[in-house]
Scaffold this motif. Sequence first.
Motif, PDB file in Angstrom:
ATOM      1  N   GLY A   1     -47.521  14.541   3.301  1.00 34.22           N
ATOM      2  CA  GLY A   1     -48.022  12.791   3.215  1.00 34.22           C
ATOM      3  C   GLY A   1     -46.712  12.728   2.033  1.00 34.22           C
ATOM      4  N   LYS A   2     -47.195  13.265   0.973  1.00 37.37           N
ATOM      5  CA  LYS A   2     -46.028  13.176   0.255  1.00 37.37           C
ATOM      6  C   LYS A   2     -44.107  12.667   0.635  1.00 37.37           C
ATOM      7  CE  LYS A   2     -43.415  15.584  -2.055  1.00 37.37           C
ATOM      8  NZ  LYS A   2     -42.313  15.621  -1.772  1.00 37.37           N
ATOM      9  N   ASN A   3     -44.055  13.138   1.369  1.00 35.43           N
ATOM     10  CA  ASN A   3     -42.264  12.840   2.371  1.00 35.43           C
ATOM     11  C   ASN A   3     -42.727  11.858   2.920  1.00 35.43           C
ATOM     12  OD1 ASN A   3     -42.060  15.495   0.442  1.00 35.43           O
ATOM     13  ND2 ASN A   3     -42.330  17.245   2.662  1.00 35.43           N
ATOM     14  N   LEU A   4     -43.545  11.637   3.817  1.00 30.06           N
ATOM     15  CA  LEU A   4     -43.860  10.898   5.088  1.00 30.06           C
ATOM     16  C   LEU A   4     -43.748   9.689   3.553  1.00 30.06           C
ATOM     17  CD1 LEU A   4     -46.687  11.232   7.285  1.00 30.06           C
ATOM     18  CD2 LEU A   4     -44.193  10.949   8.065  1.00 30.06           C
ATOM     19  N   VAL A   5     -44.167   9.396   2.939  1.00 23.74           N
ATOM     20  CA  VAL A   5     -44.420   7.614   1.679  1.00 23.74           C
ATOM     21  C   VAL A   5     -42.348   8.378   1.370  1.00 23.74           C
ATOM     22  CG1 VAL A   5     -45.468   6.965  -0.347  1.00 23.74           C
ATOM     23  CG2 VAL A   5     -47.198   8.283   1.098  1.00 23.74           C
ATOM     24  N   ALA A   6     -42.195   9.055   1.132  1.00 26.27           N
ATOM     25  CA  ALA A   6     -41.164   8.588   0.575  1.00 26.27           C
ATOM     26  C   ALA A   6     -39.800   8.528   1.714  1.00 26.27           C
ATOM     27  CB  ALA A   6     -40.242  10.175   0.354  1.00 26.27           C
ATOM     28  N   MET A   7     -40.405   8.505   2.863  1.00 24.72           N
ATOM     29  CA  MET A   7     -39.420   8.560   4.385  1.00 24.72           C
ATOM     30  C   MET A   7     -39.673   6.806   4.634  1.00 24.72           C
ATOM     31  SD  MET A   7     -39.884   9.912   8.147  1.00 24.72           S
ATOM     32  CE  MET A   7     -40.425   9.269   8.653  1.00 24.72           C
ATOM     33  N   MET A   8     -40.803   5.820   4.511  1.00 19.89           N
ATOM     34  CA  MET A   8     -40.415   5.008   4.235  1.00 19.89           C
ATOM     35  C   MET A   8     -40.824   4.437   3.786  1.00 19.89           C
ATOM     36  SD  MET A   8     -42.603   4.873   7.332  1.00 19.89           S
ATOM     37  CE  MET A   8     -43.168   3.574   7.885  1.00 19.89           C
ATOM     38  N   MET A   9     -40.753   4.933   2.109  1.00 17.52           N
ATOM     39  CA  MET A   9     -40.393   3.840   1.156  1.00 17.52           C
ATOM     40  C   MET A   9     -38.695   3.976   1.534  1.00 17.52           C
ATOM     41  SD  MET A   9     -42.886   3.172  -0.725  1.00 17.52           S
ATOM     42  CE  MET A   9     -44.070   3.305  -1.638  1.00 17.52           C
ATOM     43  N   GLU A  10     -37.754   4.858   1.066  1.00 16.00           N
ATOM     44  CA  GLU A  10     -36.767   4.954   1.935  1.00 16.00           C
ATOM     45  C   GLU A  10     -36.086   4.070   3.147  1.00 16.00           C
ATOM     46  OE1 GLU A  10     -35.413   8.877   2.768  1.00 16.00           O
ATOM     47  OE2 GLU A  10     -34.721   9.872   0.664  1.00 16.00           O
ATOM     48  N   SER A  11     -37.149   3.647   4.341  1.00 15.64           N
ATOM     49  CA  SER A  11     -36.618   3.061   5.342  1.00 15.64           C
ATOM     50  C   SER A  11     -36.996   1.318   4.588  1.00 15.64           C
ATOM     51  CB  SER A  11     -37.966   2.976   6.389  1.00 15.64           C
ATOM     52  OG  SER A  11     -37.542   4.757   6.714  1.00 15.64           O
ATOM     53  N   ALA A  12     -37.811   1.513   3.423  1.00 15.55           N
ATOM     54  CA  ALA A  12     -38.263   0.532   2.792  1.00 15.55           C
ATOM     55  C   ALA A  12     -36.950  -0.451   2.191  1.00 15.55           C
ATOM     56  CB  ALA A  12     -38.939   0.027   2.687  1.00 15.55           C
ATOM     57  N   GLY A  13     -35.679   0.760   2.064  1.00 17.16           N
ATOM     58  CA  GLY A  13     -34.532  -0.151   0.635  1.00 17.16           C
ATOM     59  C   GLY A  13     -34.409   0.657  -0.491  1.00 17.16           C
ATOM     60  N   PHE A  14     -35.532   1.709  -0.961  1.00 12.05           N
ATOM     61  CA  PHE A  14     -36.176   1.871  -1.976  1.00 12.05           C
ATOM     62  C   PHE A  14     -34.867   3.459  -2.157  1.00 12.05           C
ATOM     63  CE2 PHE A  14     -39.545  -0.525  -1.852  1.00 12.05           C
ATOM     64  CZ  PHE A  14     -40.332  -1.344  -2.842  1.00 12.05           C
TER      65      PHE A  14
ATOM     66  N   ASP B   1     -33.774   2.459 -14.608  1.00 10.15           N
ATOM     67  CA  ASP B   1     -34.448   1.182 -13.117  1.00 10.15           C
ATOM     68  C   ASP B   1     -35.663   1.902 -12.713  1.00 10.15           C
ATOM     69  OD1 ASP B   1     -32.532   3.603 -12.679  1.00 10.15           O
ATOM     70  OD2 ASP B   1     -31.062   2.531 -11.413  1.00 10.15           O
ATOM     71  N   VAL B   2     -36.173   2.775 -12.649  1.00  4.56           N
ATOM     72  CA  VAL B   2     -37.356   3.060 -12.449  1.00  4.56           C
ATOM     73  C   VAL B   2     -38.287   1.646 -11.929  1.00  4.56           C
ATOM     74  CG1 VAL B   2     -39.081   4.663 -11.549  1.00  4.56           C
ATOM     75  CG2 VAL B   2     -36.577   5.195 -11.568  1.00  4.56           C
ATOM     76  N   SER B   3     -38.913   1.404 -11.389  1.00  2.61           N
ATOM     77  CA  SER B   3     -39.654   0.412 -11.478  1.00  2.61           C
ATOM     78  C   SER B   3     -41.456   1.079 -10.935  1.00  2.61           C
ATOM     79  CB  SER B   3     -39.636  -0.711 -10.337  1.00  2.61           C
ATOM     80  OG  SER B   3     -39.067  -1.095  -9.427  1.00  2.61           O
ATOM     81  N   ILE B   4     -41.636   1.990 -10.023  1.00  3.06           N
ATOM     82  CA  ILE B   4     -43.018   2.707  -9.373  1.00  3.06           C
ATOM     83  C   ILE B   4     -42.684   4.048  -9.789  1.00  3.06           C
ATOM     84  CG2 ILE B   4     -44.008   2.431  -6.929  1.00  3.06           C
ATOM     85  CD1 ILE B   4     -42.386   0.350  -6.154  1.00  3.06           C
TER      86      ILE B   4
ATOM     87  N   ILE C   1     -41.392   9.780  -6.779  1.00  4.61           N
ATOM     88  CA  ILE C   1     -42.619  10.330  -6.025  1.00  4.61           C
ATOM     89  C   ILE C   1     -42.823  11.819  -6.242  1.00  4.61           C
ATOM     90  CG2 ILE C   1     -41.360  10.843  -4.084  1.00  4.61           C
ATOM     91  CD1 ILE C   1     -44.345   9.626  -3.314  1.00  4.61           C
ATOM     92  N   GLY C   2     -43.883  12.610  -6.631  1.00  5.29           N
ATOM     93  CA  GLY C   2     -44.383  14.006  -6.815  1.00  5.29           C
ATOM     94  C   GLY C   2     -45.396  13.626  -6.837  1.00  5.29           C
ATOM     95  N   THR C   3     -46.330  15.378  -6.286  1.00  2.30           N
ATOM     96  CA  THR C   3     -47.344  15.752  -5.361  1.00  2.30           C
ATOM     97  C   THR C   3     -47.601  16.667  -7.180  1.00  2.30           C
ATOM     98  OG1 THR C   3     -46.893  16.356  -3.359  1.00  2.30           O
ATOM     99  CG2 THR C   3     -48.854  17.051  -4.576  1.00  2.30           C
TER     100      THR C   3
ATOM    101  N   VAL D   1     -34.888   6.546  -3.906  1.00  2.00           N
ATOM    102  CA  VAL D   1     -36.486   7.238  -4.143  1.00  2.00           C
ATOM    103  C   VAL D   1     -35.730   9.155  -4.842  1.00  2.00           C
ATOM    104  CG1 VAL D   1     -37.829   9.010  -2.995  1.00  2.00           C
ATOM    105  CG2 VAL D   1     -37.466   7.238  -1.653  1.00  2.00           C
ATOM    106  N   ILE D   2     -36.796   8.989  -6.355  1.00  2.01           N
ATOM    107  CA  ILE D   2     -36.190  10.207  -7.116  1.00  2.01           C
ATOM    108  C   ILE D   2     -37.387  11.672  -6.773  1.00  2.01           C
ATOM    109  CG2 ILE D   2     -36.085  11.341  -8.920  1.00  2.01           C
ATOM    110  CD1 ILE D   2     -35.061   8.437  -9.922  1.00  2.01           C
ATOM    111  N   ASP D   3     -37.237  12.720  -6.040  1.00  2.00           N
ATOM    112  CA  ASP D   3     -38.721  12.803  -5.343  1.00  2.00           C
ATOM    113  C   ASP D   3     -38.937  14.515  -6.109  1.00  2.00           C
ATOM    114  OD1 ASP D   3     -39.849  15.353  -4.109  1.00  2.00           O
ATOM    115  OD2 ASP D   3     -39.428  14.407  -2.443  1.00  2.00           O
ATOM    116  N   LEU D   4     -39.729  13.952  -6.962  1.00  2.00           N
ATOM    117  CA  LEU D   4     -39.652  15.613  -8.281  1.00  2.00           C
ATOM    118  C   LEU D   4     -40.587  16.139  -6.777  1.00  2.00           C
ATOM    119  CD1 LEU D   4     -41.282  13.451 -10.811  1.00  2.00           C
ATOM    120  CD2 LEU D   4     -38.549  14.368 -10.162  1.00  2.00           C
ATOM    121  N   GLY D   5     -40.723  16.719  -5.554  1.00  2.00           N
ATOM    122  CA  GLY D   5     -41.584  18.088  -5.379  1.00  2.00           C
ATOM    123  C   GLY D   5     -42.884  17.672  -4.855  1.00  2.00           C
ATOM    124  N   VAL D   6     -43.121  19.484  -5.251  1.00  2.00           N
ATOM    125  CA  VAL D   6     -44.462  19.434  -5.172  1.00  2.00           C
ATOM    126  C   VAL D   6     -45.439  20.141  -6.655  1.00  2.00           C
ATOM    127  CG1 VAL D   6     -44.963  19.425  -2.784  1.00  2.00           C
ATOM    128  CG2 VAL D   6     -44.905  22.227  -4.038  1.00  2.00           C
TER     129      VAL D   6
END
Length: 215
Positions: free
Chosen positions: A104-117, A140-143, A93-95, A119-124
């Motif tokens: 918003g990007k951080n919230l998406v990353a957080m919800m993705m982690e909560s869903a079990g993903f 193994d990245v699929s999204i 994920i990244g901006t 997350v490789i966060d590339l920042g802004v």
Amino acid sequence: MSKIQDVSNAVQSGKSKIVGGLVQEAINEGLDPAEILNKGMIDAMSIVGEKFKNNEIFVPEMLVAARAMKKGVEVLKPHLAGDNTVSVGKLVIGTVAGDLHDIGKNLVAMMMESAGFEVIDLGVDVPVEKFVSAAKENEDVSIVCVSALLTTTMPAMKDTVKALLDSDVRDRIKIMVGGAPITQGFADEIGAEAYTEDAASAAQVAKSFVSSTVA
Ligand code: B12
């Protein structure tokens, strides 16, 4: 409701020091963490954005509001996070380039982690090539999730999606896009597989992608 209003007021006026405490009080009162996030913080940022648009406040005020929101999210995070002990997949994920908005990007990353993903966060301000190389290097990245908050950085989102579509990882990734100015129409136009308006539905769509791969 009034505690949520207190959180909202503190975020809007950038009161970083008290936001965390107010969020904790709201949680202690038994208020729904998702409501504290949506009504207390995300709606507050929309009000801040409107005030900025109307020249009632300026960049420094937006910045302190953003800092205050981050403090609130830190307290809320454990209450929003689900059971993520089992990894369901890995995503990047990244901006996009030229864009510094990351709440918003951080919230998406957080919800993705909560869903079990994982997350490789590339920042802004992420250059196109960095999105592509992160997807390439992590087999193994699929999204890949791409965020943009400015109309002026929507072209960078288009370029990023195009580079991913043209790359040799194309067959193993789904591309998700989002951010305030993004629409389903724009997502379709640039060839992204999914657009969602908020972080919670982004996690649901991401889960549907990995479960359809397994099936
Ligand atoms: C806070 C803020 C800032 C902060 C950002 C701090 C930070 N660390 O993020 C600062 C002060 C740095 C800033 C700077 C600027 N900003 Co600003 N900012 C905002 C503000 C008020 C809030 C953004 C926010 O955090 N919202 C809350 C989050 C939770 O919402 P969100 O980001 O939309 O994310 C949700 C969804 O969109 C979605 N989502 C997001 N990403 C993704 C990705 C995927 C894959 C998916 C599926 C979903 C998804 O899920 C999220 C959670 O539900 C907005 C107003 C607004 N209404 O958006 C203006 C706004 C975005 N900014 C604006 C502007 C103009 C600027 C500046 C150009 C100002 C200037 N003159 O310098 C600069 C640009 C700097 C840059 N190069 O990026 C304008 C953009 C106008 C436009 N049409 O392009 C806005 C709309 C304000 C306005 N009304 O005029 N800003």
